[in-house]
Design a protein around this motif. Structure first.
Motif, mmCIF file in Angstrom:
data_model
loop_
_atom_site.group_PDB
_atom_site.id
_atom_site.type_symbol
_atom_site.label_atom_id
_atom_site.label_comp_id
_atom_site.label_asym_id
_atom_site.label_seq_id
_atom_site.Cartn_x
_atom_site.Cartn_y
_atom_site.Cartn_z
ATOM 1 N N GLY A 34 0.526 4.698 5.007
ATOM 2 C CA GLY A 34 1.761 3.939 4.881
ATOM 3 C C GLY A 34 2.914 4.608 5.598
ATOM 4 O O GLY A 34 2.784 5.706 6.131
ATOM 5 N N TYR A 62 -3.841 7.296 7.939
ATOM 6 C CA TYR A 62 -2.624 6.520 7.701
ATOM 7 C C TYR A 62 -2.526 6.194 6.215
ATOM 8 O O TYR A 62 -3.471 5.650 5.632
ATOM 9 N N LYS A 104 -4.944 -4.235 0.642
ATOM 10 C CA LYS A 104 -5.500 -5.296 1.476
ATOM 11 C C LYS A 104 -6.866 -5.719 0.941
ATOM 12 O O LYS A 104 -7.727 -4.872 0.737
ATOM 13 N N VAL A 124 -6.873 1.412 0.560
ATOM 14 C CA VAL A 124 -6.101 0.226 0.951
ATOM 15 C C VAL A 124 -6.918 -0.655 1.904
ATOM 16 O O VAL A 124 -6.867 -1.884 1.817
ATOM 17 N N ILE A 125 -7.697 -0.047 2.781
ATOM 18 C CA ILE A 125 -8.566 -0.852 3.652
ATOM 19 C C ILE A 125 -9.975 -0.987 3.071
ATOM 20 O O ILE A 125 -10.551 -2.072 3.043
ATOM 21 N N ASN A 165 -8.547 3.695 10.101
ATOM 22 C CA ASN A 165 -7.415 3.454 10.989
ATOM 23 C C ASN A 165 -7.523 4.181 12.318
ATOM 24 O O ASN A 165 -6.813 3.846 13.256
ATOM 25 N N GLY A 176 0.816 -1.208 0.000
ATOM 26 C CA GLY A 176 0.000 0.000 0.000
ATOM 27 C C GLY A 176 0.851 1.260 0.000
ATOM 28 O O GLY A 176 0.530 2.235 -0.695
ATOM 29 N N SER A 177 1.928 1.255 0.780
ATOM 30 C CA SER A 177 2.789 2.443 0.862
ATOM 31 C C SER A 177 3.356 2.798 -0.513
ATOM 32 O O SER A 177 3.437 3.975 -0.878
ATOM 33 N N ASP A 186 -7.475 6.792 -0.673
ATOM 34 C CA ASP A 186 -6.646 5.670 -0.257
ATOM 35 C C ASP A 186 -7.598 4.577 0.212
ATOM 36 O O ASP A 186 -8.107 4.603 1.338
#
Ligand SMILES: Cc1ncc(COP(=O)(O)O)c(C=O)c1O
Length: 432
Positions: free
Chosen positions: A144, A142, A272, A246-247, A216, A115-116, A244
């Motif tokens: 990354g 958050y 993820k 990612v989650i 997060n 993800g970062s 973002d």
């Protein structure tokens, strides 16, 4: 519950590995970092043989549970054929086509491994597209652990500066202070302050990056109109909007938060949840921007990008998620809803100030007197000691949750898991 073998392994590991762990995020476990031996479906077993119903799910990637068979079968088939070529292979096309069919903003996609990395690529692309350098990001989000975004994630309030214009605070020692020059930090969910930031930095903001749901740090939902407002402000000011995901991607709905909340960003990052636990991330977005990776005017690289076993995993995982109109995800959401209502009911009956926020497959549990949690600073009103007692009591009863309050639910969790979890919650609540 005994953790003697975990402790022994932790001590052994610490001789060759700093802290005995390979990611600092894993240090916050109690009574010490844990070692795990195996996982299957919604369950995980630690090195001492203790069995847990797992709501950590590797901090998100195991949306399909531990070791989902169709994903493993696809990877195993690929392992015998080839791993990496520093060249292209057909599975990349299959994965990209599925991805672009599912994700609303994805006219094109590039894969990488974490993800970062994806966030770093999206930010570089936004800067290249706009010819500007500043990135507006939010306190408590958050994105990354790379230097460019590892700022103001959980700053101590006494150092955080004014709410309207927070002081830039790096998360760790060793970060380049130069990155601060290019960041503008604002609290989330306050559109007027974002409007103000565009006025204060005219023609300088390349992009706004945001978690579309603040997973997060508290499971906070965007206020009505907030994401729409960001969308409009970016469009009107010539900046790109980056989600973002990612989650949230593939989890809060198949097409991510952008589908659930009906706001389409210019670019988005994913990781993820898209590949059954294998390390795959993605930068996706509008063709007119993404094509710059293709004409080589903006660099995006990575030796391990789109390696064949990971692409096999992605194809299989996306197929599992998309099958039968997203039935697997609907099931996860049903399990999550039962947990959210169940935990809230148990808390209320026990006279505890338990609060549940977020969405069924990624929700946040905390103990707060304050109802209105809308951003990082209001999220600090949660009683962390109470939650620590709660999660430790759950761990003792075979329920594994992340120590800060976020719960992940997978497509593999069952009605039986939910029943057993709520029974343990009722017991654990007594220790809060
Ligand atoms: C929203 C968000 N963005 C980016 C990242 C970084 O992903 P990775 O740990 O794969 O680098 C994370 C990780 O938790 C995340 O939650």
């Amino acid at each position: 519950m005994k953790f003697d073998e975990s402790l022994r392994l932790c001590e052994q590991a610490s001789k060759t590995t700093p802290g005995g762990i390979h990611s600092n995020v894993r240090a916050n476990w109690k009574p010490h970092p844990m070692f795990y031996a195996r996982g299957q479906g919604s369950h995980v077993w630690d090195a001492d043989g203790n069995e847990f119903i797992d709501y950590v799910l590797a901090r998100g990637p195991l949306l399909l549970g531990h070791s989902p068979k169709p994903v493993l079968d696809a990877v195993k088939r690929q392992l015998d054929i080839g791993l990496m070529y520093a060249g292209q292979h057909e599975l990349e096309i299959e994965a990209a086509e599925r991805f672009c069919r599912i994700v609303p903003c994805a006219e094109m996609v590039r894969f990488s491994s974490s993800g970062s990395e994806a966030v770093t690529g999206a930010i570089r692309l936004a800067r290249a597209v706009t010819g500007r350098t500043k990135i507006l990001r939010f306190e408590g989000h958050y994105h990354g652990w790379f230097d460019n975004q590892f700022w103001n994630f959980a700053p101590p309030l006494d150092a955080a500066g004014p709410r309207e214009n927070p002081t830039l605070i790096p998360v760790t020692k060793g970060q380049s202070p130069a990155d601060a020059e290019h960041l503008v930090i604002r609290p989330w969910n306050d559109l007027a302050l974002i409007e103000g930031a565009f006025r204060q930095h005219p023609g300088q903001i390349a992009a706004i990056i945001t978690e579309p749901i603040m997973c997060n740090m508290g499971g906070i939902m965007p206020r009505k109109g907030f994401l729409e407002g960001l969308r409009e402000l970016c469009t009107n000011n010539g900046a790109l909007l980056i989600f973002d995901e990612v989650i949230t991607g593939f989890r809060v709905s198949l097409g991510g938060a952008q589908q659930l909340l009906g706001v389409t960003p210019d670019l988005a990052t994913f990781a993820k949840g898209m590949s059954g636990g294998f390390p795959v991330s993605a930068i996706a977005g509008k063709r007119e921007y993404m094509r710059r990776f293709g004409d080589l005017s903006v660099s995006h690289a990575g030796t391990y990008n789109s390696n064949a076993p990971c692409m096999a995993a992605t194809v299989a995982a996306l197929d599992m998620l998309a099958a039968d109109g997203g039935a697997a995800l609907k099931h996860a959401h049903e399990m999550g809803k039962q947990l959210m209502t169940g935990i809230a009911d148990i808390g209320r009956k026990a006279g505890k100030n338990v609060r549940i926020r977020g969405t069924p497959a990624a929700f946040f549990v905390s103990f707060n007197d304050k109802e209105e949690i809308v951003d990082y600073r209001t999220s600090l009103s949660r009683d962390r000691e109470a939650y620590t007692r709660f999660w430790l009591a759950l761990q003792d009863r075979g329920i594994r949750v992340i120590p800060d309050g976020l719960w992940f639910v997978s497509t593999a969790h069952t009605q039986d898991d939910v029943g057993r979890t709520l029974a343990a919650v009722a017991e654990a609540m007594k220790e809060v």
